[in-house]
Each structure stands twice: as C-alpha cells, then as structure tokens.
Design an enzyme around this catalytic site. Structure first.
Site, PDB file in Angstrom:
ATOM      1  N   ASP A  99      10.014  -5.943   0.619  1.00 40.96           N
ATOM      2  CA  ASP A  99       9.958  -5.149  -0.602  1.00 40.96           C
ATOM      3  C   ASP A  99      10.134  -3.654  -0.365  1.00 40.96           C
ATOM      4  OD1 ASP A  99       7.576  -4.454   0.660  1.00 40.96           O
ATOM      5  OD2 ASP A  99       6.337  -5.706  -0.636  1.00 40.96           O
ATOM      6  N   GLU A 121      10.947 -13.781   2.495  1.00 38.16           N
ATOM      7  CA  GLU A 121       9.680 -13.448   1.833  1.00 38.16           C
ATOM      8  C   GLU A 121       9.929 -13.136   0.350  1.00 38.16           C
ATOM      9  OE1 GLU A 121       5.995 -11.400   3.823  1.00 38.16           O
ATOM     10  OE2 GLU A 121       6.924  -9.924   2.491  1.00 38.16           O
ATOM     11  N   GLU A 135       6.769  -1.085  -4.391  1.00 43.98           N
ATOM     12  CA  GLU A 135       7.212  -2.365  -3.842  1.00 43.98           C
ATOM     13  C   GLU A 135       7.423  -3.451  -4.891  1.00 43.98           C
ATOM     14  OE1 GLU A 135       5.212  -0.140  -0.487  1.00 43.98           O
ATOM     15  OE2 GLU A 135       4.799  -0.496  -2.618  1.00 43.98           O
ATOM     16  N   HIS A 216      -3.330   2.520   4.043  1.00 45.77           N
ATOM     17  CA  HIS A 216      -2.181   3.423   3.948  1.00 45.77           C
ATOM     18  C   HIS A 216      -1.440   3.342   2.622  1.00 45.77           C
ATOM     19  CE1 HIS A 216      -0.383  -0.455   5.059  1.00 45.77           C
ATOM     20  NE2 HIS A 216       0.681  -0.011   4.414  1.00 45.77           N
ATOM     21  N   ARG A 218       0.195   3.758  -0.926  1.00 38.95           N
ATOM     22  CA  ARG A 218       0.430   4.937  -1.764  1.00 38.95           C
ATOM     23  C   ARG A 218      -0.493   4.956  -2.975  1.00 38.95           C
ATOM     24  NH1 ARG A 218       5.508   7.667  -1.283  1.00 38.95           N
ATOM     25  NH2 ARG A 218       6.844   6.798   0.348  1.00 38.95           N
ATOM     26  N   HIS A 248      -2.922   5.682   9.848  1.00 41.02           N
ATOM     27  CA  HIS A 248      -1.513   5.872   9.519  1.00 41.02           C
ATOM     28  C   HIS A 248      -1.152   7.347   9.669  1.00 41.02           C
ATOM     29  CE1 HIS A 248       2.223   5.738   7.176  1.00 41.02           C
ATOM     30  NE2 HIS A 248       2.204   4.431   7.351  1.00 41.02           N
TER      31      HIS A 248
END
Length: 375
Positions: A99, A121, A135, A216, A218, A248
């Site tokens: 994604d 996936e 994503e 991590h 967003r 990260h």
C-alpha cells in the site's frame, strides 16, 4: 518453445522488500521467467539493509527521496521514473506489494501502458480512508487497476468481492511475510552472528520480560505519539519489564520519544534494526506494542501477542483470531492492556497460543504458479 515471461517487481520500502524478496528469489530460480527488479528508494537506508541480507541487486534504482518532499511531489517523481523503467523493460507482468506510494504509482504507471498488474497482499481494508493514511486509498487505487489480486487471507478476498472485483482474479495465497520470516530464522540459525547485535541488551535485561515497541504511523504524529510515550513511561515504572524500542528516524517520532523517554533505565531506545535483528527482537520479546501493520502478521508466527496502537486495522484477521488486540493511543488503555498480559497468565496464554491466520510459509510458491499463467 514459449518465451519466458518478463516480470518487473517494484518496491521501495523495507516492508515491501521483506515481503517480496522471497518471491524475487523464486522467480530468479525459475526458467519460465525473466525477473527484473526496480527499487524506488522510498526507504533508503532501511531498504538497502534488506537488499543486502537477501542478496538482491536491483536492476533499476530510482533513489527518489529528497529532503522536504511532499507526497504529491513523491508521487509525481515515482510515476515518471517507474514509467521510464517500464518503457525500457516492457514487462508482461508488473508486481507490486501492499500500500505504499511506490506500489500505487507502479500500478498506475503500468495501467497507463496497459501492462497487467499483480498485487501481492491485496484486499486489506480498514474502511477509513484516513486510517491508515495515505495507505488505505493507495490500496483502493491498486485494487481498481490490478488484474491479479493475491489476497493473504479469505477476509481480504471477501473485501475485494464486496468491491465487485471479478472473483476469478482473486486468489488466497497467504502472506509472503511468513515465508520471509521462516527464511531469516533459518539463516540466523545457520549464522547466529547475523543477529548478535542485541546480545548486550539481552544481557542487560536478563531476568526481565522484554516488551518490543515500534511506533511510526503518520496518523499518530502529534498527540497520538505523545500518548504512546506517556504509556511507555508508565509501563517502565515496573521493575520486572524492559522495553526495547527501535525508534523510527522520522523527526516527528524522534523528538517526542527523546523528550519523554530519554534516561529511563529499562527503556532502550535504539536505532532501527535490520531484518535479522528485528526477527531476533520478535523472538526474545514477551509481547509487542506496535502501530505497525507487518508486526501484526509476524509476531503471531512466533507466538507473541501484539497490542496494536491504532484505532482501526486493515488486518482484522489477527484480532478475530486472538493474536492481536486494538488498544488505540489512549495512554490508560495501553497501560491497562499491557498490565493484563503481564499479570494474567491465562490471558497471555490465550493470545500467545492463538492460531496465526496470515500464512503457512508457502505463499510464494502459489504466487509463482499464478504468474506463470500468461496475462
């Protein structure tokens, strides 16, 4: 004799590389294919670590990342660069995974050239276009374009059917991350030095139950990360646990975690781990506290419960199976759920022994046979 099929496999991030290197290995070893690899460099250092351990030398490297690059700038650079690679390679199939912006732009560039796309996936959906962001929309775009949907689970396949994707194009293969985890576990067994870098921390925290942490996403930037950091501080007050936290490199993450957690004796904030060392962390931890998607798939393969610090997940199979539990980013909820798993042996055993719904380690073989069918 039929000419070999030309396969162009595209990826750019560490998770994509982990999930696709077993497939690239299989394609390279199969005379039915001419396998070519293009990396975007969307995760530069972390991507290169996986390439090195997997022994992959990409045929094309776009190295697209630039300081301060916005998502639309990144997408434009990916679309142009990947299109040029496709014009040069003229593949029969373009393979993308998951994604990311790299996967979405790869699918779109292939569509512009009427090259069929195989989506590894496929079918993961949270139902909320802002969680995970961006994503969820990337997945939906790829799902509209792909000709071959390689769904990891029946739940993912059903999500595609609900979107009116042609059933004959959907195939449940399992998730290649389990193939990759089996591969790296075997390698570490043969070469223990590959994952020896955690030995000092293992000795330092001997006798404590280790909690692995990754964070991590967003959508957690800002208040979410601050709440996660507060929860970790509270958990770290226990003297029977230690937390190992590969932080990260994104400054949005580092600034919050450094400010809240620096100096705590039983919290080890370390640099991001390469793949062998991350597999080792999964092996030695008691449980994982994470907002990552991949950890929800990998940890259960080693019998480790996952507490997911997100409000939604596109991997509901783990929650349904009992291997994962959504805890969001509320500090009190995170602390309560971690405490329950630490103090209630039956609750811990119920999650640790649950069936992993994400694969049997033979996903790659299924995908190779599907790609062998001429588009």
């Amino acid at each position: 004799m039929t000419d070999p099929l030309r396969i162009l496999t595209i990826f750019g991030t560490r998770p994509e590389a982990i999930k696709l290197f077993p497939l690239v290995h299989a394609l390279d070893a199969d005379s039915r294919f001419i396998s070519r690899v293009c990396v975007s460099g969307q995760h530069r250092d972390m991507l290169d670590q996986v390439l090195a351990i997997a022994g992959l030398a990409p045929d094309h490297d776009l190295d697209v990342m630039q300081p301060g690059q916005t998502l639309d700038m990144l997408t434009a650079n990916l679309l142009s660069g990947l299109g040029q690679v496709m014009d040069a390679e003229k593949p029969d199939w373009v393979v993308v995974q998951g994604d990311t912006a790299t996967a979405m732009a790869g699918a779109l560039a292939a569509y512009y050239r009427k090259i069929p796309v195989a989506h590894v996936e496929a079918g993961l959906r949270s139902g909320n276009i802002h969680h995970p962001w961006p994503e969820e929309v990337n997945r939906k775009i790829i799902g509209t374009i792909a000709r071959l949907h390689l769904a990891p689970t029946e739940t993912s396949a059903e999500a595609l059917r609900r979107e009116n994707v042609a059933p004959e194009t959907i195939h449940v293969t399992g998730n290649t991350v389990i193939d990759a985890l089996h591969w790296i576990t075997r390698r570490i067994g043969q070469e223990p030095a590959l994952a020896a870098g955690l030995a000092e921390l293992e000795a330092r925290f001997n006798g404590k139950r280790i909690i692995g942490v990754t964070s991590h996403r967003r959508e957690n930037f800002g208040g979410g990360l601050e709440a996660i950091a507060a929860a970790i501080r509270e958990i770290a007050r226990r003297d029977d646990v230690a937390l190992i936290f590969p932080v990260h490199p994104n400054p949005n993450v580092r600034a919050v975690m450094d400010g809240a957690l620096a100096g705590l004796p039983n919290v080890a904030m370390i640099e991001p781990l390469d793949y062998p060392h991350f597999a080792r962390l999964l092996d030695i931890c008691h449980l994982m506290l994470s907002d990552s998607g991949g950890v929800q798939e990998e940890a259960p393969a080693l019998g480790k419960p996952v507490l997911v610090m997100r409000e939604t997940t596109e991997r509901p199979e783990g929650v349904a199976a009992g291997t994962a539990r959504l805890v969001g980013t509320d500090s009190r909820r995170i602390v309560e759920e971690v405490t329950r798993l630490l103090d209630d042996e039956a609750a811990y055993a119920e999650m640790a022994r649950a069936h992993n719904p994400f694969g049997d380690g033979r996903s790659v073989g299924r995908i190779v046979e599907l790609l062998a069918i001429r588009p």
